[in-house]
Each structure stands twice: as C-alpha cells, then as structure tokens.
Motif scaffolding. Structure first.
Motif, short mmCIF file in Angstrom:
data_model
loop_
_atom_site.label_atom_id
_atom_site.label_comp_id
_atom_site.label_asym_id
_atom_site.label_seq_id
_atom_site.Cartn_x
_atom_site.Cartn_y
_atom_site.Cartn_z
N HIS A 57 0.83 -1.22 0.00
CA HIS A 57 0.00 0.00 0.00
C HIS A 57 0.86 1.27 0.00
CE1 HIS A 57 -3.05 2.91 0.81
NE2 HIS A 57 -2.54 3.19 1.99
N LEU A 58 1.86 1.32 0.87
CA LEU A 58 2.71 2.51 0.96
C LEU A 58 3.41 2.82 -0.37
CD1 LEU A 58 4.40 1.94 4.44
CD2 LEU A 58 2.80 3.78 3.84
N SER A 59 3.69 1.81 -1.14
CA SER A 59 4.39 1.99 -2.42
C SER A 59 3.45 2.37 -3.55
CB SER A 59 5.14 0.71 -2.79
OG SER A 59 4.22 -0.35 -3.02
N GLY A 60 2.16 2.37 -3.30
CA GLY A 60 1.19 2.77 -4.32
C GLY A 60 0.65 1.64 -5.17
N PHE A 61 0.99 0.40 -4.87
CA PHE A 61 0.44 -0.71 -5.64
C PHE A 61 -1.05 -0.91 -5.38
CE2 PHE A 61 4.76 -2.48 -6.46
CZ PHE A 61 4.61 -2.75 -7.81
N THR A 62 -1.48 -0.64 -4.15
CA THR A 62 -2.90 -0.77 -3.82
C THR A 62 -3.41 0.55 -3.26
OG1 THR A 62 -2.40 -1.63 -1.59
CG2 THR A 62 -2.71 -3.26 -3.34
N PRO A 63 -4.68 0.88 -3.52
CA PRO A 63 -5.22 2.16 -3.06
C PRO A 63 -5.51 2.21 -1.56
CG PRO A 63 -6.90 0.92 -4.21
CD PRO A 63 -5.62 0.14 -4.35
N ARG A 64 -5.49 1.06 -0.91
CA ARG A 64 -5.73 1.00 0.54
C ARG A 64 -4.95 -0.17 1.12
NH1 ARG A 64 -9.04 -3.30 1.23
NH2 ARG A 64 -10.28 -3.90 -0.56
N LEU A 65 -4.80 -0.16 2.43
CA LEU A 65 -4.14 -1.27 3.11
C LEU A 65 -5.07 -2.48 3.07
CD1 LEU A 65 -1.88 -2.49 4.81
CD2 LEU A 65 -2.96 -1.47 6.83
N MET A 66 -4.58 -3.55 2.49
CA MET A 66 -5.38 -4.77 2.41
C MET A 66 -4.93 -5.76 3.47
SD MET A 66 -5.38 -5.07 -1.76
CE MET A 66 -6.22 -6.63 -1.77
N LYS A 67 -5.84 -6.66 3.81
CA LYS A 67 -5.55 -7.75 4.74
C LYS A 67 -5.20 -8.99 3.92
CE LYS A 67 -8.95 -6.04 7.98
NZ LYS A 67 -10.27 -6.26 8.56
N PRO A 68 -4.44 -9.90 4.50
CA PRO A 68 -4.13 -11.14 3.77
C PRO A 68 -5.39 -11.86 3.27
CG PRO A 68 -2.75 -10.97 5.72
CD PRO A 68 -3.74 -9.84 5.79
N SER A 69 -6.48 -11.79 4.01
CA SER A 69 -7.71 -12.47 3.59
C SER A 69 -8.33 -11.83 2.34
CB SER A 69 -8.73 -12.46 4.74
OG SER A 69 -9.08 -11.13 5.07
N GLN A 70 -7.86 -10.67 1.96
CA GLN A 70 -8.36 -9.98 0.76
C GLN A 70 -7.43 -10.18 -0.44
OE1 GLN A 70 -8.37 -6.23 2.89
NE2 GLN A 70 -10.61 -6.17 2.85
N GLN A 71 -6.55 -11.16 -0.38
CA GLN A 71 -5.52 -11.35 -1.39
C GLN A 71 -6.06 -11.51 -2.80
OE1 GLN A 71 -3.39 -14.77 0.08
NE2 GLN A 71 -4.91 -16.21 -0.71
N ARG A 72 -7.24 -12.07 -2.99
CA ARG A 72 -7.78 -12.27 -4.34
C ARG A 72 -8.07 -10.93 -5.03
NH1 ARG A 72 -6.82 -16.81 -6.57
NH2 ARG A 72 -8.45 -16.39 -8.05
#
Length: 181
Positions: A57-72
């Motif tokens: 998330h900090l690097s900009g790959f995802t728009p929010r902090l995701m949890k491992p359970s949201q990996q899909r």
C-alpha cells in the motif's frame, strides 16, 4: 486475528497455499515459501509483523491497506502472488538448496505460462539460491524469463531488520513505476 495452537500450526506444514495468479499480470510477487501462519490460513504473508501488505500500500500498488484475507483482490490491480518453494516451514532456513533450485525451475515454467510483465522475488537470498545468481542485488535484474522482466525486492519479513517499511516502500515503488511504464 485467529489464534492457532502449536499443533494446528504444525499440521499446516502439509497444506499447499494456492497461488493468486492470472495471465498477463503487471507484477507477480514471489515469496520465499509459505510460513506456518500462511499455510494455516491459506493467505499469503499472513503472519502478523510481516510488512508485505503495508509496504504494498505505501508503495502505491494498492489504493488502501489490504488484509491477507483480501488477497484475491490483488488480481483486479494486475497483481498476483506465488512462492519459490511450496512447502510450508516455520523459517526459510529450513529449506534445502535443492528445494530452492527445483523451486526456481518450477517458477520459471509458471512465469513462462502466465507471462506477467514483472516477476518480483521478495528476498535476495531466495533469488540467489533459486536462480544460482550469487551476485544478485535488490533491484532490476538482467535475467528475463521468456518476456518477463525480473526485480528482486527486500524480504518483508519482520525478521529483516536491514530494511524499514519506508525504505522497502521506496524499492517497491521503483518497481511500481517500472511496471506502469
């Protein structure tokens, strides 16, 4: 967070953790091997203290902090996750040289099949062992697998004290810029 007994974690050693993968990803992240918490939950980088998800998330790959359970959900961002070695262990130093080499061969086949733009191996030691490249450093590599470029990232494990979340995010961010180009 689900709590597991020592017996449940030990039983997890025999579980395979499915890849989060699709054809034509921007980046296929590749961990060393599943830890016992990952094997118990079926979610990559599941151990509390592993910095993969915050750094992503900090690097900009995802728009929010995701949890491992949201990996899909990574697939919708053109991202995926696999491992060099499928066998779950408590620590990566439990893996043999041959497991790394065989994992590197299998990973190369997988990458040639799904054709991500970038393969990002998280852990320079794992990359060196899997691809017999003792001089590899963090950053882009000269090696390609089919048309896939390779980038070595720092290991996000909490045990990796050489890199902070901020400095890891900078390196992950360099890859994100390259992957978006």
């Amino acid at each position: 967070m689900t709590r597991f007994t020592a017996e449940e974690l030990e039983a997890a050693r025999d579980r395979l953790v499915p890849d989060v993968i699709a054809d034509d990803l921007r980046v296929l992240f590749c961990g060393i091997n599943p830890g016992l918490m990952t094997a118990a939950t079926g979610h990559h980088f599941a151990r509390p203290g592993n910095r993969f998800w915050p750094v992503l998330h900090l690097s900009g790959f995802t728009p929010r902090l995701m949890k491992p359970s949201q990996q899909r959900e990574l697939l919708s961002h053109g991202l995926g996750i696999t491992n060099v070695v499928a066998r779950a262990t408590a620590r990566a130093d439990e893996l043999s040289t041959e497991e790394y080499r065989e994992g590197g061969r299998l990973l190369a086949t997988k990458v040639a099949d799904v054709r991500p733009r970038w393969l990002a191996v998280v852990g320079v030691t794992a990359y060196r062992a899997a691809f017999d490249d003792r001089k590899a450093q963090v950053g882009p590599q000269e090696r390609t697998i089919a048309d896939t470029r390779v980038w070595v990232l720092p290991n996000p494990s909490g045990l990796n004290a050489h890199w902070t979340a901020a400095t890891m995010a900078e390196e992950f961010g360099r890859l994100r810029v390259a992957a978006d180009a």
